[in-house]
Design a protein around this motif. Structure first.
Motif, PDB file in Angstrom:
ATOM      1  N   ILE A 191       0.982  -1.315   0.000  1.00 28.93           N
ATOM      2  CA  ILE A 191       0.001   0.084   0.038  1.00 28.93           C
ATOM      3  C   ILE A 191       0.805   1.212  -0.032  1.00 28.93           C
ATOM      4  CG2 ILE A 191      -1.755   1.223   1.025  1.00 28.93           C
ATOM      5  CD1 ILE A 191      -2.668  -1.520   0.068  1.00 28.93           C
ATOM      6  N   GLU A 192       2.075   1.226   0.639  1.00 24.64           N
ATOM      7  CA  GLU A 192       2.615   2.318   0.841  1.00 24.64           C
ATOM      8  C   GLU A 192       4.058   1.751   1.172  1.00 24.64           C
ATOM      9  OE1 GLU A 192       2.823   6.532   3.387  1.00 24.64           O
ATOM     10  OE2 GLU A 192       1.048   4.999   3.802  1.00 24.64           O
ATOM     11  N   ILE A 193       5.218   2.908   0.753  1.00 23.38           N
ATOM     12  CA  ILE A 193       6.478   2.572   1.100  1.00 23.38           C
ATOM     13  C   ILE A 193       7.158   3.777   1.776  1.00 23.38           C
ATOM     14  CG2 ILE A 193       8.850   2.012   0.292  1.00 23.38           C
ATOM     15  CD1 ILE A 193       7.376   0.895  -2.434  1.00 23.38           C
ATOM     16  N   LYS A 194       7.567   3.724   3.008  1.00 22.07           N
ATOM     17  CA  LYS A 194       8.151   4.651   3.751  1.00 22.07           C
ATOM     18  C   LYS A 194       9.718   4.123   4.291  1.00 22.07           C
ATOM     19  CE  LYS A 194       4.087   6.110   5.976  1.00 22.07           C
ATOM     20  NZ  LYS A 194       3.217   6.237   7.147  1.00 22.07           N
ATOM     21  N   GLN A 195      10.451   4.621   3.419  1.00 21.73           N
ATOM     22  CA  GLN A 195      12.167   4.440   3.384  1.00 21.73           C
ATOM     23  C   GLN A 195      12.359   2.953   3.684  1.00 21.73           C
ATOM     24  OE1 GLN A 195      12.971   6.739   7.099  1.00 21.73           O
ATOM     25  NE2 GLN A 195      13.463   8.638   5.949  1.00 21.73           N
ATOM     26  N   ILE A 199       4.367  -1.083   3.987  1.00 22.46           N
ATOM     27  CA  ILE A 199       3.078  -1.053   4.515  1.00 22.46           C
ATOM     28  C   ILE A 199       2.074  -2.008   3.545  1.00 22.46           C
ATOM     29  CG2 ILE A 199       0.909  -0.085   5.585  1.00 22.46           C
ATOM     30  CD1 ILE A 199       2.904   2.352   6.296  1.00 22.46           C
ATOM     31  N   THR A 200       1.795  -3.236   3.846  1.00 22.29           N
ATOM     32  CA  THR A 200       0.678  -3.845   3.123  1.00 22.29           C
ATOM     33  C   THR A 200      -0.350  -4.110   3.857  1.00 22.29           C
ATOM     34  OG1 THR A 200       1.070  -6.454   4.014  1.00 22.29           O
ATOM     35  CG2 THR A 200       2.858  -5.481   2.855  1.00 22.29           C
ATOM     36  N   ASN A 201      -1.500  -4.457   3.227  1.00 20.79           N
ATOM     37  CA  ASN A 201      -2.893  -4.913   3.796  1.00 20.79           C
ATOM     38  C   ASN A 201      -2.732  -6.139   4.615  1.00 20.79           C
ATOM     39  OD1 ASN A 201      -2.227  -6.867   1.670  1.00 20.79           O
ATOM     40  ND2 ASN A 201      -4.440  -6.849   1.003  1.00 20.79           N
TER      41      ASN A 201
END
Length: 479
Positions: A191-195, A199-201
């Motif tokens: 869902i999102e990449i932070k460094q 983050i997945t579902n």
């Protein structure tokens, strides 16, 4: 609708991520590019995990025509003209090495994947000057190419370029073997990449290195790949009762057809268009008409379609995702040449992570951007995006839901809102938002696949609004 590859090879089910985990390398996307990269890193002792939003090799990998070739239409004359001979040689070396690497892995592991050395041809029905220019350029950068006047196709040609020492195979049989010892989590959507955090579902994953191999990148910024690519669809039918054409063929004309044999089938491809431009359907019927004319005794066995990311300068983006994200890598924009480009991606990205020298990565670097070479394509892509973004905002449909016939779809006004509606053959209604969950462009109906497609960046959704393909990461809002 399954491809011949899907029918011939099934993968074992993998578990869904159920907890937070850590890895040295996380690869997002378990298609051929992601699996090859994971395989090479694991061969070098690295701790690698793959995740996929669906299942292994269930995206565009299963819908290829599976040509392993350094022949990428009229690319080498263009590369020398626009980038110089040095970078053109890098491109040629990388793709020639990719062919050899497939052969090496297949022989070393004794993989039964119908691998066959075959020549690859670009033919022309009209003129040969551009072909001869390409042969000269290809020879200059080390490609074994020659001009021929006859090919094994059921019509006369003006001439063709013959690339020697190319190959074809069954990609899923190949991937089934090299993926069997890899750790892969299916139905786990990033869902999102932070460094260093993805983050997945289904849970969070921390990794030292992250590879985005999702066909079309799922992060809009940094990188801004949505400004540098669009997606196109092409269609294939597989025919029985046709003689082997003994080679892989494409027409130099973009509206022409491709041919290759596989076992007792002929794969006839063509009818290309930008994603989101098939509201009326009939693309498979166009291929069937061609088949009837060229091979009157043939019988259709399979049909399927593929989607390709098209870069503005015709070269894939392979390497660091951006200067701002030194631990994140990307492989995308394969411009219809996914088999060799996937292997090139795996070689470049694994070398980067392993800190090995690589002498052909420069031409593929996502950092390159010469506006003067790509202004026409960039202008066209931005215009298409603007048109469909504005259409979603201001277009008010005059049709009502009762105007849609069974078995058809359209954009209508419903309860004061603009929605997309599909009615199945029994009249059951499926109503979704027409706003793409990626960047908000207006979706168009695809009558052949029964999907809602985005003409801006190529995201696709089924008629129930469920996400099929990136760059979107969310389903449509159902109304």
């Amino acid at each position: 609708m399954e491809s011949v590859w899907s029918e011939s090879c099934k993968f074992r089910k993998r578990e869904v991520l159920s907890r937070d985990i850590k890895a040295d390398v996380l690869i997002i996307g378990a298609g051929i590019s992601g699996i090859l990269t994971a395989y090479m890193l694991k061969q070098n002792g690295r701790d690698v995990i793959l995740i996929d939003a669906a299942e292994v090799a269930s995206g565009n990998t299963k819908n290829t025509t599976a040509k392993i070739t350094s022949q990428h239409n009229l690319i080498y004359h263009k590369l020398i003209s626009e980038f110089g001979e040095k970078k053109a040689r890098q491109y040629a070396k990388a793709n020639e090495l990719a062919i050899k690497k497939y052969k090496e892995i297949i022989e070393e592991r004794e993989i039964e994947c119908d691998f066959e050395p075959k020549s690859s041809y670009i033919y022309s029905l009209n003129e040969v000057n551009s072909l001869k220019d390409e042969i000269e350029a290809a020879n200059k950068v080390g490609i074994d190419a020659e001009f021929v006047e006859k090919v094994n196709l059921p019509f006369e040609i003006k001439g063709a370029i013959k690339f020697n020492n190319q190959a074809q195979f069954n990609p899923l049989k190949f991937l089934k073997d090299i993926s069997k010892d890899l750790i892969i989590y299916e139905n786990t959507r990033a869902i999102e990449i932070k460094q260093n955090l993805v983050i997945t579902n289904k849970g969070n994953i921390t990794a030292n290195h992250i590879v985005v191999a999702t066909h079309y990148p799922i992060m809009n910024t940094p990188g801004y790949y949505f400004l540098r690519m669009h997606q196109e669809r092409a269609h294939v039918i597989a025919l029985e009762n046709v003689n082997d054409v003994d080679g892989m063929y494409i027409d130099v004309d973009k509206d022409g057809y491709s041919f290759r044999s596989y076992n007792n089938l002929l794969l006839l491809g063509g009818v290309k268009q930008r994603t989101g431009e098939n509201e009326d359907g009939g693309n498979y019927d166009k291929l069937r008409d061609v088949a009837k004319e060229l091979y009157p005794k043939s019988k259709e066995k399979y049909h399927w379609s593929a989607q390709d990311c098209m870069t503005i300068d015709g070269i894939p983006y392979i390497g660091k995702y951006s200067d701002e994200t030194p631990n994140i890598y990307v492989a995308t924009g394969f411009n219809k040449w996914g088999m060799t480009s996937s292997m090139v991606s795996a070689m470049i990205i694994s070398d980067m992570i392993l800190e090995n020298e690589n002498d052909f990565s420069e031409i593929f670097s996502p950092k390159r951007f010469d506006l003067s070479l790509s202004i026409n394509n960039l202008t066209k892509d931005i215009g298409e995006t603007a048109k469909n973004f504005i259409a979603q905002k201001i277009y008010i449909p005059s049709s009502k839901i009762e105007h849609i016939r069974n078995g058809h779809a359209g954009i209508v006004e419903y309860n004061g809102e603009k929605v997309g509606v599909y009615k199945d053959n029994e009249g059951k209604e499926f109503i979704v938002s027409t706003k793409c969950s990626h960047l908000g462009c207006q979706l168009h109906w695809n009558a052949d696949e029964l999907t809602w497609d985005c003409p801006c960046h190529g995201s696709r959704f089924d008629y129930k609004g469920r996400l099929i393909g990136s760059p979107a990461t969310k389903d449509l809002v159902n109304d």
